[in-house]
Write an enzyme that holds these catalytic residues in place. Structure first.
Site, short mmCIF file in Angstrom:
data_model
loop_
_atom_site.label_atom_id
_atom_site.label_comp_id
_atom_site.label_asym_id
_atom_site.label_seq_id
_atom_site.Cartn_x
_atom_site.Cartn_y
_atom_site.Cartn_z
N SER A 143 -42.16 -93.50 10.98
CA SER A 143 -42.00 -92.88 9.66
C SER A 143 -43.31 -92.01 9.24
CB SER A 143 -41.59 -93.99 8.45
OG SER A 143 -41.26 -93.24 7.51
N ASP A 296 -41.81 -86.04 5.79
CA ASP A 296 -42.81 -86.91 6.62
C ASP A 296 -42.26 -86.78 8.06
OD1 ASP A 296 -40.22 -88.15 6.68
OD2 ASP A 296 -41.06 -90.32 6.33
N ASP A 298 -40.68 -88.34 10.59
CA ASP A 298 -39.25 -88.47 11.08
C ASP A 298 -38.21 -88.01 9.99
OD1 ASP A 298 -39.78 -90.41 8.97
OD2 ASP A 298 -37.92 -91.59 9.85
N ASP A 300 -36.94 -88.29 7.23
CA ASP A 300 -36.09 -88.77 6.19
C ASP A 300 -36.68 -88.74 4.59
OD1 ASP A 300 -38.40 -90.68 6.47
OD2 ASP A 300 -36.93 -92.46 6.94
#
Length: 564
Positions: A143, A296, A298, A300
């Protein structure tokens, strides 16, 4: 014990050659931190520093996790194995290798997998699980953590991260694997056939679904200019594609569009940190842009900057969430599209402002523990029962979900909806900050903030446990001179209020404490599930923004004193 584990790794015939030299040059401190424990496979999967060792993310610890996950799938029967697992990954070091290695370990157990051809967002992995009717999913990502980290998250058949009850079944099987070094990823030609590479087909369906969330697709898109950065991560192609198809004007921060695992052109890939906006702010000033959107790695989470009265103001996750709630619910109401029995979800550490906005529009708000899997679980429950209808879900940590064709936080959806909201309000002569300030005037002045103690290694982990234990044992009656009127302990499942103690129900046990104060503010404390931090959350209510800020500083100072 540390030396024994270290020697076992150093001399094991199956040790991946890339780790040998690193092990040989470890200091005693590095050795201890890498081997003093086994990296925890928890309810959020695994996340940690890359490198060799039992307490690190590496091919061998990932294989151990996959061996446990494979055993869990096998226990569900042949149909589960045939439905298989979708696998995605981000731009981090070793992410592609971990993803393909995962597919091969599963194949050795006769389990089918669908692996993305290149990096993709976490929400698209969730979508792929549902698209292919898989039994589960794997996302290789850390993440928003720094470049030294990577991680491994598991998803159920609904595309939701495993909730504790299911995760525990995997954890038990992972823990039953005694020798992670004994597991190999060598597959036969027949087993290799169980691995399918996926890409554009899923992309196209995902984009169509994201575009379907628009409430005012004909809004005047010439009104705003957007600066967008994926922070070297997976949002790069999806957000650009969605914006292009929807007709928005955007300028990408090109230096941060390469999938660089070292995040070379950003101080941090975390939208919660001001450093992630530095280059985007330069672009915004040069382009005279209206909004800045930062995703960010990834994809999400989404961070927001808004030009207001000539300056760029960075919104917190609570603030951008509140603006999205106001826009979405007002439009559903005005258009007569609000479903019956509407419900919004947020967490026990999310601001009270969002709930007040929801209630204004007749929308119920249900709270969950931190972790979007708990929101996904609620979505699935009401999807089956039909008792309530989902209209929005969000966390204070910059993540939201507009439509639940994905069952995780979805930054491409959030980017599209926020751009639409910015156009809609600019047509009325308002910025998104104007909208936020109007909400404060209407519903109360709130300042939400977060502080944390970063405590790394074995000593740090012990210190974090001690902080929560000490607070739990203390009878805190006031904080910075303000009376504590209610105390919630999510681990002991109790509520203390007015000298009475009763049971706290509706939540899985979790190491979280929450203090409610007489002025309408609250403070929550919890260990991070993904970083070596003890986190403190503040939702402070004041008579004005200045008053709320002054109180916030007082409460932060008091908590720092209490947890020295």
């Amino acid at each position: 014990m540390v030396n024994e584990a270290y020697e076992r790794w150093l001399n094991h015939p199956n040790l991946d050659p890339s780790y040998k030299e690193v092990l040989e040059h470890m200091t005693e401190k590095e050795k201890n931190d890498a081997f003093y424990t086994t990296i925890e496979f928890g309810t959020a999967g695994m996340r940690g520093l890359l490198g060799p060792g039992t307490n690190r993310i590496n091919l061998h610890t990932i294989r151990k996790a996959n061996e446990g996950f494979a055993a869990y799938i096998e226990a569900q029967g042949e149909e589960a194995k045939q439905r298989g697992v979708a696998i995605g990954y981000d731009n981090r070091h070793m992410s592609p290798e971990f993803a393909m290695d995962s597919a091969r370990v599963l194949a050795k157990h006769g389990i089918r997998s669908y692996v993305f051809e290149s990096l993709r967002p976490t929400p698209e992995l969730s979508f792929a699980v549902r698209y292919f009717h898989c039994f589960g999913g794997i996302m290789v990502t850390a993440s928003h953590n720094p470049k030294e980290y990577n991680g491994y998250k598991l998803y159920d058949e609904k595309g939701c991260q495993l909730v504790p009850a299911l995760a525990q079944q995997v954890i038990d099987r992972v823990n039953a694997v005694k020798d992670e070094l004994a597991i190999t990823a060598d597959v036969s030609a027949e087993e290799e056939k169980l691995i399918t590479v996926i890409g554009k087909e899923v992309d196209e369906e995902y984009y169509k679904n994201v575009l379907s969330i628009q409430l005012n697709p004909d809004v005047d898109k010439d009104l705003i200019k957007i600066i967008f950065t994926p922070e070297h991560g997976t949002a790069n192609i999806p957000v650009k594609e969605v914006y292009t198809r929807a007709g928005y004007h955007f300028v990408a921060v090109e230096e941060q569009c390469t999938p660089d695992p070292d995040f070379s052109n950003t101080p941090t890939p975390n939208p919660e940190e001001p450093g992630s906006y530095e280059l985007a702010l330069e672009y915004a000033k040069r382009e005279d842009a209206d909004i800045i959107l930062v995703c960010d790695p990834d994809a999400d989470r989404m961070g927001v900057g808004v030009k207001h009265e000539g300056e760029y103001k960075l919104l917190t996750g609570n603030q951008s969430g509140s603006v999205l709630i106001e826009y979405i619910l007002s439009q559903l109401s005005e258009k007569g599209q609000m479903p019956p029995h509407p419900v919004m979800f947020n967490t026990v550490v999310t601001s009270d402002l969002g709930e007040k906005i929801a209630n204004k529009y007749g929308v119920e708000c249900e709270k969950t523990l931190t972790g979007f899997k708990f929101i996904g679980e609620k979505v699935a429950k009401y999807e089956v029962s039909g008792e309530k209808n989902y209209v929005f879900g969000y966390e204070e940590s910059y993540g939201s979900l507009i439509k639940p064709f994905v069952r995780d936080k979805d930054a491409p959806q959030a980017c599209l909806m926020l751009a639409e909201a910015a156009c809609y309000y600019k047509a009325q002569g308002k910025t998104l900050v104007d909208v936020l300030y109007a909400l404060y005037e209407e519903l109360g002045y709130y300042e939400e903030s977060q502080t944390s103690l970063k405590l790394e290694g074995q000593e740090g982990a012990m210190r974090i446990k001690q902080i929560l234990s000490d607070l739990r044992a203390s009878d805190v009656t006031e904080i910075a001179g303000e009376a504590v009127v209610r105390f919630e302990d999510y681990k002991e499942c109790i509520i203390k209020e007015k000298d009475a103690v009763r049971e706290l129900t509706g939540f899985t046990k979790s190491d979280v404490l929450k203090y409610y104060l007489a002025d309408g503010s609250w403070i929550a404390i919890r260990p991070s599930g993904t970083e070596p931090k003890c986190k403190f959350y503040y939702c402070v209510k004041g008579t004005s923004l200045a008053d709320a800020h002054e109180k916030t500083l007082a409460y932060q100072k008091a908590m720092a004193e209490m947890t020295k």
